[in-house]
Design a protein around this motif. Structure first.
Motif, PDB file in Angstrom:
ATOM      1  N   ALA A 178       0.813  -1.215   0.000  1.00  0.00           N
ATOM      2  CA  ALA A 178       0.000   0.000   0.000  1.00  0.00           C
ATOM      3  C   ALA A 178       0.848   1.269   0.000  1.00  0.00           C
ATOM      4  O   ALA A 178       0.419   2.303  -0.498  1.00  0.00           O
ATOM      5  CB  ALA A 178      -0.934  -0.004   1.199  1.00  0.00           C
ATOM      6  N   ALA A 179       2.060   1.209   0.519  1.00  0.00           N
ATOM      7  CA  ALA A 179       2.922   2.391   0.608  1.00  0.00           C
ATOM      8  C   ALA A 179       3.849   2.535  -0.597  1.00  0.00           C
ATOM      9  O   ALA A 179       4.612   3.492  -0.664  1.00  0.00           O
ATOM     10  CB  ALA A 179       3.751   2.319   1.889  1.00  0.00           C
ATOM     11  N   GLN A 180       3.786   1.627  -1.538  1.00  0.00           N
ATOM     12  CA  GLN A 180       4.771   1.591  -2.619  1.00  0.00           C
ATOM     13  C   GLN A 180       4.739   2.801  -3.550  1.00  0.00           C
ATOM     14  O   GLN A 180       5.785   3.290  -3.951  1.00  0.00           O
ATOM     15  CB  GLN A 180       4.651   0.308  -3.428  1.00  0.00           C
ATOM     16  N   ALA A 181       3.569   3.303  -3.908  1.00  0.00           N
ATOM     17  CA  ALA A 181       3.502   4.418  -4.852  1.00  0.00           C
ATOM     18  C   ALA A 181       4.187   5.656  -4.280  1.00  0.00           C
ATOM     19  O   ALA A 181       5.006   6.293  -4.957  1.00  0.00           O
ATOM     20  CB  ALA A 181       2.055   4.714  -5.216  1.00  0.00           C
ATOM     21  N   ALA A 182       3.881   5.984  -3.046  1.00  0.00           N
ATOM     22  CA  ALA A 182       4.494   7.161  -2.416  1.00  0.00           C
ATOM     23  C   ALA A 182       5.993   6.954  -2.227  1.00  0.00           C
ATOM     24  O   ALA A 182       6.790   7.861  -2.481  1.00  0.00           O
ATOM     25  CB  ALA A 182       3.819   7.458  -1.082  1.00  0.00           C
ATOM     26  N   LEU A 183       6.385   5.774  -1.785  1.00  0.00           N
ATOM     27  CA  LEU A 183       7.799   5.481  -1.569  1.00  0.00           C
ATOM     28  C   LEU A 183       8.562   5.512  -2.888  1.00  0.00           C
ATOM     29  O   LEU A 183       9.653   6.071  -2.967  1.00  0.00           O
ATOM     30  CB  LEU A 183       7.967   4.122  -0.884  1.00  0.00           C
ATOM     31  N   GLN A 184       7.981   4.949  -3.936  1.00  0.00           N
ATOM     32  CA  GLN A 184       8.641   4.952  -5.237  1.00  0.00           C
ATOM     33  C   GLN A 184       8.878   6.378  -5.722  1.00  0.00           C
ATOM     34  O   GLN A 184       9.962   6.704  -6.202  1.00  0.00           O
ATOM     35  CB  GLN A 184       7.816   4.184  -6.259  1.00  0.00           C
ATOM     36  N   ALA A 185       7.895   7.244  -5.582  1.00  0.00           N
ATOM     37  CA  ALA A 185       8.050   8.635  -6.004  1.00  0.00           C
ATOM     38  C   ALA A 185       9.166   9.322  -5.215  1.00  0.00           C
ATOM     39  O   ALA A 185       9.985  10.050  -5.788  1.00  0.00           O
ATOM     40  CB  ALA A 185       6.729   9.378  -5.828  1.00  0.00           C
ATOM     41  N   GLU A 186       9.234   9.073  -3.927  1.00  0.00           N
ATOM     42  CA  GLU A 186      10.273   9.681  -3.089  1.00  0.00           C
ATOM     43  C   GLU A 186      11.659   9.160  -3.464  1.00  0.00           C
ATOM     44  O   GLU A 186      12.631   9.915  -3.524  1.00  0.00           O
ATOM     45  CB  GLU A 186       9.968   9.406  -1.621  1.00  0.00           C
ATOM     46  N   LEU A 187      11.762   7.861  -3.748  1.00  0.00           N
ATOM     47  CA  LEU A 187      13.050   7.282  -4.135  1.00  0.00           C
ATOM     48  C   LEU A 187      13.500   7.796  -5.497  1.00  0.00           C
ATOM     49  O   LEU A 187      14.696   8.067  -5.696  1.00  0.00           O
ATOM     50  CB  LEU A 187      12.964   5.757  -4.132  1.00  0.00           C
ATOM     51  N   LEU A 188      12.569   7.944  -6.427  1.00  0.00           N
ATOM     52  CA  LEU A 188      12.923   8.485  -7.748  1.00  0.00           C
ATOM     53  C   LEU A 188      13.461   9.901  -7.630  1.00  0.00           C
ATOM     54  O   LEU A 188      14.428  10.270  -8.303  1.00  0.00           O
ATOM     55  CB  LEU A 188      11.716   8.440  -8.686  1.00  0.00           C
ATOM     56  N   GLU A 189      12.846  10.690  -6.776  1.00  0.00           N
ATOM     57  CA  GLU A 189      13.332  12.058  -6.563  1.00  0.00           C
ATOM     58  C   GLU A 189      14.722  12.041  -5.934  1.00  0.00           C
ATOM     59  O   GLU A 189      15.603  12.791  -6.333  1.00  0.00           O
ATOM     60  CB  GLU A 189      12.356  12.817  -5.672  1.00  0.00           C
ATOM     61  N   ALA A 190      14.937  11.164  -4.968  1.00  0.00           N
ATOM     62  CA  ALA A 190      16.229  11.074  -4.293  1.00  0.00           C
ATOM     63  C   ALA A 190      17.332  10.618  -5.239  1.00  0.00           C
ATOM     64  O   ALA A 190      18.491  11.011  -5.084  1.00  0.00           O
ATOM     65  CB  ALA A 190      16.134  10.125  -3.100  1.00  0.00           C
ATOM     66  N   LEU A 191      16.990   9.812  -6.234  1.00  0.00           N
ATOM     67  CA  LEU A 191      17.973   9.319  -7.212  1.00  0.00           C
ATOM     68  C   LEU A 191      18.647  10.454  -7.977  1.00  0.00           C
ATOM     69  O   LEU A 191      19.776  10.307  -8.425  1.00  0.00           O
ATOM     70  CB  LEU A 191      17.287   8.411  -8.235  1.00  0.00           C
ATOM     71  N   GLN A 192      17.964  11.557  -8.122  1.00  0.00           N
ATOM     72  CA  GLN A 192      18.490  12.664  -8.903  1.00  0.00           C
ATOM     73  C   GLN A 192      19.756  13.262  -8.283  1.00  0.00           C
ATOM     74  O   GLN A 192      20.545  13.881  -8.974  1.00  0.00           O
ATOM     75  CB  GLN A 192      17.424  13.757  -9.077  1.00  0.00           C
ATOM     76  N   GLY A 193      19.951  13.045  -6.994  1.00  0.00           N
ATOM     77  CA  GLY A 193      21.117  13.603  -6.315  1.00  0.00           C
ATOM     78  C   GLY A 193      22.375  12.768  -6.443  1.00  0.00           C
ATOM     79  O   GLY A 193      23.432  13.190  -6.027  1.00  0.00           O
ATOM     80  N   GLY A 194      22.291  11.557  -6.977  1.00  0.00           N
ATOM     81  CA  GLY A 194      23.467  10.713  -7.149  1.00  0.00           C
ATOM     82  C   GLY A 194      23.746   9.786  -5.985  1.00  0.00           C
ATOM     83  O   GLY A 194      24.388   8.770  -6.136  1.00  0.00           O
ATOM     84  N   GLY A 195      23.269  10.138  -4.826  1.00  0.00           N
ATOM     85  CA  GLY A 195      23.429   9.289  -3.659  1.00  0.00           C
ATOM     86  C   GLY A 195      22.153   9.320  -2.850  1.00  0.00           C
ATOM     87  O   GLY A 195      21.457  10.327  -2.814  1.00  0.00           O
ATOM     88  N   VAL A 196      21.840   8.204  -2.231  1.00  0.00           N
ATOM     89  CA  VAL A 196      20.610   8.110  -1.454  1.00  0.00           C
ATOM     90  C   VAL A 196      20.950   7.585  -0.068  1.00  0.00           C
ATOM     91  O   VAL A 196      21.694   6.614   0.061  1.00  0.00           O
ATOM     92  CB  VAL A 196      19.581   7.169  -2.132  1.00  0.00           C
ATOM     93  N   THR A 197      20.418   8.255   0.939  1.00  0.00           N
ATOM     94  CA  THR A 197      20.517   7.779   2.312  1.00  0.00           C
ATOM     95  C   THR A 197      19.123   7.357   2.742  1.00  0.00           C
ATOM     96  O   THR A 197      18.164   8.110   2.571  1.00  0.00           O
ATOM     97  CB  THR A 197      21.045   8.887   3.253  1.00  0.00           C
ATOM     98  N   LEU A 198      19.023   6.149   3.254  1.00  0.00           N
ATOM     99  CA  LEU A 198      17.742   5.622   3.710  1.00  0.00           C
ATOM    100  C   LEU A 198      17.741   5.507   5.223  1.00  0.00           C
ATOM    101  O   LEU A 198      18.751   5.152   5.831  1.00  0.00           O
ATOM    102  CB  LEU A 198      17.483   4.239   3.108  1.00  0.00           C
ATOM    103  N   ASP A 199      16.593   5.789   5.819  1.00  0.00           N
ATOM    104  CA  ASP A 199      16.405   5.575   7.242  1.00  0.00           C
ATOM    105  C   ASP A 199      15.312   4.533   7.399  1.00  0.00           C
ATOM    106  O   ASP A 199      14.139   4.813   7.202  1.00  0.00           O
ATOM    107  CB  ASP A 199      16.008   6.873   7.945  1.00  0.00           C
TER     108      ASP A 199
END
Length: 110
Positions: A30-51
């Motif tokens: 159920a949370a995948q659509a929102a999470l996917q959008a957030e991860l795609l945006e984070a990808l633009q920075g070249g590095g991603v930090t997850l909590d």
């Protein structure tokens, strides 16, 4: 003078670092659509930090999404870092054999 310039550059790099993507407590389909959008945006920075420290429930779909993120970061030459992981996230990734590909930090003593 050179020391001040180096300190300024270091400060700019730290200020430019994006905020970590906080995985939801209920990290299932159920949370995948929102999470996917957030991860795609984070990808633009070249590095991603997850909590992932607050994850209480996680399913295979969420872990697949994180594996896709890891592969896309590899393709782009980006980096993945973890600010924290929960026992539920570590257990699920370990059960599916994904802890290594997701670069999960080693679980500490309980």
């Amino acid at each position: 003078m050179a020391g001040k310039q180096a300190a300024k550059r270091d400060g700019e790099r730290q200020a430019a670092a994006p905020a970590p993507v906080v995985l939801p407590a209920d990290c299932r389909m159920a949370a995948q659509a929102a999470l996917q959008a957030e991860l795609l945006e984070a990808l633009q920075g070249g590095g991603v930090t997850l909590d992932g420290s607050g994850v209480e429930r996680v399913d295979t779909a969420a872990l697949q999404l994180l594996v896709l993120l890891r592969r896309e970061l590899d393709r782009r030459g980006g980096t993945l870092a973890w600010r924290g992981t929960s026992e539920a996230l570590n257990d699920a990734a370990g059960l599916l054999g994904l802890a290594r590909i997701l670069e999960l930090p080693a679980a500490g003593p309980a």
